[in-house]
Design a protein around this motif. Structure first.
Motif, PDB file in Angstrom:
ATOM      1  N   LEU A 129      18.114  15.527  69.409  1.00 56.52           N
ATOM      2  CA  LEU A 129      17.051  15.580  70.681  1.00 56.52           C
ATOM      3  C   LEU A 129      18.070  16.415  71.810  1.00 56.52           C
ATOM      4  O   LEU A 129      17.458  17.275  72.277  1.00 56.52           O
ATOM      5  N   ALA A 130      19.236  16.244  71.798  1.00 53.17           N
ATOM      6  CA  ALA A 130      20.201  16.587  72.890  1.00 53.17           C
ATOM      7  C   ALA A 130      20.251  17.978  72.599  1.00 53.17           C
ATOM      8  O   ALA A 130      20.355  18.984  73.530  1.00 53.17           O
ATOM      9  N   LEU A 131      20.694  18.141  71.552  1.00 54.00           N
ATOM     10  CA  LEU A 131      21.285  19.408  70.935  1.00 54.00           C
ATOM     11  C   LEU A 131      20.120  20.728  70.708  1.00 54.00           C
ATOM     12  O   LEU A 131      20.275  21.682  71.098  1.00 54.00           O
ATOM     13  N   LEU A 132      19.259  20.235  69.982  1.00 52.64           N
ATOM     14  CA  LEU A 132      18.238  21.225  69.645  1.00 52.64           C
ATOM     15  C   LEU A 132      17.020  21.193  70.690  1.00 52.64           C
ATOM     16  O   LEU A 132      16.320  22.363  70.702  1.00 52.64           O
ATOM     17  N   GLY A 133      16.783  20.218  71.422  1.00 51.89           N
ATOM     18  CA  GLY A 133      15.911  20.358  72.565  1.00 51.89           C
ATOM     19  C   GLY A 133      16.393  20.346  74.001  1.00 51.89           C
ATOM     20  O   GLY A 133      15.963  21.019  74.747  1.00 51.89           O
ATOM     21  N   GLY A 134      17.285  19.215  74.237  1.00 56.13           N
ATOM     22  CA  GLY A 134      17.796  19.424  75.482  1.00 56.13           C
ATOM     23  C   GLY A 134      18.503  20.395  76.202  1.00 56.13           C
ATOM     24  O   GLY A 134      18.263  20.951  77.173  1.00 56.13           O
ATOM     25  N   LEU A 135      19.455  20.783  75.188  1.00 58.67           N
ATOM     26  CA  LEU A 135      20.342  21.755  75.712  1.00 58.67           C
ATOM     27  C   LEU A 135      19.599  23.168  75.912  1.00 58.67           C
ATOM     28  O   LEU A 135      19.676  23.684  76.991  1.00 58.67           O
ATOM     29  N   PRO A 136      18.628  23.597  74.886  1.00 64.03           N
ATOM     30  CA  PRO A 136      18.016  24.907  75.240  1.00 64.03           C
ATOM     31  C   PRO A 136      17.056  24.611  76.491  1.00 64.03           C
ATOM     32  O   PRO A 136      16.994  25.704  77.310  1.00 64.03           O
ATOM     33  N   SER A 137      16.567  23.672  76.575  1.00 64.34           N
ATOM     34  CA  SER A 137      15.716  23.367  77.683  1.00 64.34           C
ATOM     35  C   SER A 137      16.361  23.448  78.962  1.00 64.34           C
ATOM     36  O   SER A 137      15.965  23.839  80.046  1.00 64.34           O
ATOM     37  N   TRP A 138      17.531  22.759  79.184  1.00 61.65           N
ATOM     38  CA  TRP A 138      18.434  22.835  80.332  1.00 61.65           C
ATOM     39  C   TRP A 138      18.520  24.340  80.650  1.00 61.65           C
ATOM     40  O   TRP A 138      18.742  24.698  81.753  1.00 61.65           O
ATOM     41  N   TRP A 139      19.049  24.876  79.590  1.00 64.61           N
ATOM     42  CA  TRP A 139      19.381  26.447  79.903  1.00 64.61           C
ATOM     43  C   TRP A 139      18.127  27.241  80.441  1.00 64.61           C
ATOM     44  O   TRP A 139      18.321  28.060  81.497  1.00 64.61           O
ATOM     45  N   LEU A 140      17.050  27.165  79.708  1.00 66.56           N
ATOM     46  CA  LEU A 140      15.662  27.744  80.077  1.00 66.56           C
ATOM     47  C   LEU A 140      15.427  27.310  81.636  1.00 66.56           C
ATOM     48  O   LEU A 140      14.809  28.247  82.389  1.00 66.56           O
ATOM     49  N   TRP A 141      15.660  26.275  81.885  1.00 61.82           N
ATOM     50  CA  TRP A 141      15.028  25.631  83.165  1.00 61.82           C
ATOM     51  C   TRP A 141      16.090  26.393  84.336  1.00 61.82           C
ATOM     52  O   TRP A 141      15.232  26.307  85.383  1.00 61.82           O
ATOM     53  N   ARG A 142      17.172  26.587  83.976  1.00 58.90           N
ATOM     54  CA  ARG A 142      18.097  27.199  84.986  1.00 58.90           C
ATOM     55  C   ARG A 142      17.961  28.571  85.330  1.00 58.90           C
ATOM     56  O   ARG A 142      18.430  29.178  86.237  1.00 58.90           O
ATOM     57  N   ARG A 143      17.011  29.224  84.370  1.00 58.81           N
ATOM     58  CA  ARG A 143      17.005  30.647  84.484  1.00 58.81           C
ATOM     59  C   ARG A 143      16.005  30.771  85.658  1.00 58.81           C
ATOM     60  O   ARG A 143      14.931  30.483  85.585  1.00 58.81           O
ATOM     61  N   PRO A 144      16.319  31.797  86.546  1.00 57.51           N
ATOM     62  CA  PRO A 144      15.478  32.341  87.512  1.00 57.51           C
ATOM     63  C   PRO A 144      14.280  33.263  86.822  1.00 57.51           C
ATOM     64  O   PRO A 144      14.785  33.947  85.934  1.00 57.51           O
ATOM     65  N   LEU A 145      12.984  32.965  87.054  1.00 53.32           N
ATOM     66  CA  LEU A 145      11.862  33.858  86.516  1.00 53.32           C
ATOM     67  C   LEU A 145      11.353  35.049  87.762  1.00 53.32           C
ATOM     68  O   LEU A 145      11.385  34.554  88.786  1.00 53.32           O
ATOM     69  N   ALA A 146      11.453  36.069  86.896  1.00 48.82           N
ATOM     70  CA  ALA A 146      11.179  37.455  87.712  1.00 48.82           C
ATOM     71  C   ALA A 146       9.552  36.912  88.220  1.00 48.82           C
ATOM     72  O   ALA A 146       8.809  36.429  87.547  1.00 48.82           O
ATOM     73  N   HIS A 147       9.075  37.590  89.650  1.00 50.65           N
ATOM     74  CA  HIS A 147       7.893  37.567  90.002  1.00 50.65           C
ATOM     75  C   HIS A 147       7.069  38.692  89.405  1.00 50.65           C
ATOM     76  O   HIS A 147       7.638  40.081  89.555  1.00 50.65           O
ATOM     77  N   ARG A 148       5.925  38.696  88.731  1.00 51.08           N
ATOM     78  CA  ARG A 148       5.326  39.648  88.636  1.00 51.08           C
ATOM     79  C   ARG A 148       3.713  39.508  88.790  1.00 51.08           C
ATOM     80  O   ARG A 148       3.239  38.357  88.836  1.00 51.08           O
ATOM     81  N   LYS A 149       2.843  40.466  89.220  1.00 52.19           N
ATOM     82  CA  LYS A 149       1.799  40.371  89.553  1.00 52.19           C
ATOM     83  C   LYS A 149       0.873  40.007  88.767  1.00 52.19           C
ATOM     84  O   LYS A 149       1.023  40.139  87.403  1.00 52.19           O
ATOM     85  N   LEU A 150      -0.491  39.411  88.738  1.00 49.69           N
ATOM     86  CA  LEU A 150      -1.188  39.117  88.035  1.00 49.69           C
ATOM     87  C   LEU A 150      -1.768  39.875  87.020  1.00 49.69           C
ATOM     88  O   LEU A 150      -1.929  39.576  85.567  1.00 49.69           O
ATOM     89  N   LEU A 151      -2.422  40.987  87.226  1.00 50.03           N
ATOM     90  CA  LEU A 151      -2.835  41.784  86.147  1.00 50.03           C
ATOM     91  C   LEU A 151      -1.741  42.313  85.143  1.00 50.03           C
ATOM     92  O   LEU A 151      -1.918  42.294  84.026  1.00 50.03           O
ATOM     93  N   PRO A 152      -0.492  42.701  85.860  1.00 52.07           N
ATOM     94  CA  PRO A 152       0.568  43.253  84.855  1.00 52.07           C
ATOM     95  C   PRO A 152       1.136  41.958  83.854  1.00 52.07           C
ATOM     96  O   PRO A 152       1.384  42.387  82.697  1.00 52.07           O
TER      97      PRO A 152
END
Length: 554
Positions: A129-152
């Motif tokens: 769980l830690a290596l295959l699930g927790g580690l990538p989830s932690w990395w993804l959660w720390r990534r800032p997400l770009a803002h994009r408008k609804l239609l695009p």
């Protein structure tokens, strides 16, 4: 040509993270699937390995395409985290026990209680769980997400969905012959696509539960009554013992090389050797085996229906369900019932060592049976008694917990729930100890029944709900789809103790039964055999599904 800015892939865009997560889950979290496919003889050459690579591309594309529909800035991180953790957990269980995740397995998961969950916990599970699930989830959660408008965002999500589906279809068409052949000959592979199959199976279960009619159970056997012959003489006392996870192959009464049934072998029992279960899990088998419909018709039944226990009670008999497991799956809701770990009123406390606070050994089922019968309706007891005892039996994977330290003839035994990490001989030792302990418990129940013979015509029938895989073809536990389940999960023991006075009272020839031990039987026979043995007449009883009928004397 330089792509417009909104089409350039960026690592902080929801779609980029989605495709990365799909790649991680498709390749790493599906390694039990790739391992299973690479072990298939028909995929052992270069062309077969190329097909496995193509199939991996299909899984990644399909996963990414479907997740693209949920690719919204405030939603995608929790969705991906859930998928990654689910995929990691499934990777552990599929690699450790060889399970597949079909709707039946989802029902098993939903019915799992805290005790069964504890038996499945291990260090390996937490590491996966830690290596295959927790580690990538932690990395993804720390990534800032770009803002994009609804239609695009909507346009890109739809484009990504179409791209994923198109890639999956193109790859499927490029190896269609191999795909069709492999999926047709190895149907279990479709339930190993991680984690999409799990969510599909969960959705299937949810839809079916909503479509099923709700309300009171359909009444069954309104015409049930005792025959004049059953009403004469001593009342019957029938004990139906529902075993747990016991497979027929490990009973020495059925020819197993190890002496797992030393006590029953000294008693006049009849062990039927060709008995098929209704399902490969408790949740599937238990309701089915108490139904009059049989396995084929039970699967298409819509809505709840009363069961064997209701019909017996309607006929005027005293019926009691005594449980030493996770419950009766709704079967005992309308009859008296209790737990083996809770002493009957007026009975002495359970002896030390039978229960540890979390569960009880099956010997607890024997305690205070006289008091339990005394608590039933005396008028019904005078007509006859049916006691249903639901065992803990051989419930895995912690087989070593199911037998006491003083009753382990086969050593050393596996003392871990990570069965694949134990030598197979030790897994067999631990499992065979549970069968030997069941033998001891059944012999004890028969001894108690003998003390009741001055008052009742006594008999006992033991049958398990399903079997178990113990490492054959790298499969452990149970719950495989019935169509592809190995014989170890579908063949169960059925043992009848019917002493001569009780056989005569029921009009049954024991000598005839002894000649029919290899006749094909199934859980379909339980409902109708019990009614026949107890002398209950009703239109829902089928005499051709009564295993005693061919030996019933006119």
């Amino acid at each position: 040509m330089r792509l417009p800015g909104f089409l350039r892939p960026r690592l902080n865009s929801p779609l980029s993270l989605t495709w990365l997560a799909a790649l991680w889950m498709g390749l790493l979290c599906n390694w039990p699937l790739w391992q299973r496919m690479l072990e298939l003889p028909e995929l052992g050459d270069a062309a077969g390995r190329l097909f496995v690579l193509v199939f991996a591309g299909m899984v990644v594309s399909l996963t990414a395409g479907l997740l693209s529909l949920l690719c919204w800035r405030g939603l995608i991180k929790p969705v991906l985290a859930l998928c990654l953790l689910t995929a990691a957990a499934l990777t552990h269980f599929m690699s450790s026990y060889g399970i597949v995740v079909d709707p039946t397995m989802i029902v098993n998961v939903l019915h799992t209680d805290a005790r069964e969950t504890r038996d499945l916990l291990s260090l390996r599970l937490f590491l996966t769980l830690a290596l295959l699930g927790g580690l990538p989830s932690w990395w993804l959660w720390r990534r800032p997400l770009a803002h994009r408008k609804l239609l695009p965002s909507l346009g890109l999500n739809l484009m990504s969905f179409v791209l994923g589906m198109a890639l999956a279809v193109a790859l499927a068409m490029s190896s269609f012959a191999e795909l069709a052949s492999t999926m047709r000959n190895h149907k279990e592979l479709r339930y190993m696509i991680n984690p999409m199959t799990a969510f599909w199976s969960l959705g299937t279960v949810a839809v079916e539960s909503q479509q099923a009619p709700h309300g009171p159970a359909q009444v069954l056997g309104t015409d049930a009554r005792l025959t004049p012959r059953a009403a004469a003489g001593k009342p019957p006392l029938f004990m139906l013992v529902v075993g747990e996870t016991a497979r027929a192959a490990n009973f020495s009464l059925n020819g197993y090389a190890r002496n797992t049934n030393p006590e029953l072998a000294r008693l006049e029992v009849l062990s039927f050797r060709a008995v098929s279960a209704c399902g490969t899990s408790t949740a599937a088998s238990l309701p089915c085996m108490f139904s009059p419909l049989g396995r084929e018709a039970f699967g298409s039944q819509k809505g709840a229906q009363e069961n064997l226990l209701d019909v017996l009670q309607r006929a005027g008999l005293a019926v009691l369900w005594l449980d030493n497991q996770s419950g009766c799956k709704g079967l005992c809701e309308r009859i008296p019932n209790g737990m083996a770990g809770t002493p009957a009123a007026g009975a002495a406390p359970l002896p030390d060592g039978l229960c540890d606070g979390e569960e009880c050994l099956d010997a607890a089922l024997l305690h205070g049976l006289d008091h339990r019968i005394a608590a039933l309706d005396p008028a019904r007891v005078a007509r006859g008694v049916v006691l249903v005892l639901h065992q803990m039996g051989s419930h895995g994977p912690a087989y070593f917990k199911r037998s006491p330290a003083a009753a382990k003839p086969f050593l050393p035994e596996c003392r871990s729930n990570a069965l694949q990490q134990c030598p197979r001989e030790q897994v067999l030792n631990a499992y065979d100890n549970t069968i030997a302990y069941t033998d001891h418990v059944l012999a004890g129940l028969i001894a108690w029944l003998k003390t009741q013979q001055a008052r009742f015509d006594t008999s006992l029938l033991y049958v398990s709900d399903h079997g178990e895989s113990l490492g054959e073809n790298k499969l452990y536990l149970h719950g495989m789809p019935y169509a592809v389940a190995p014989q170890e999960q579908t063949q169960v023991p059925l043992i009848l103790w019917l002493p001569e006075p009780s056989a005569q009272a029921a009009g049954v020839s024991r000598a005839c039964l002894a000649q029919r031990l290899d006749q094909p039987l199934s859980h379909d026979h339980l409902f109708h055999t019990t009614l026949g043995l107890m002398g209950v007449q009703t239109q829902v009883r089928r005499s051709d599904w009564d295993l005693l009928a061919p030996c019933r004397q006119p």
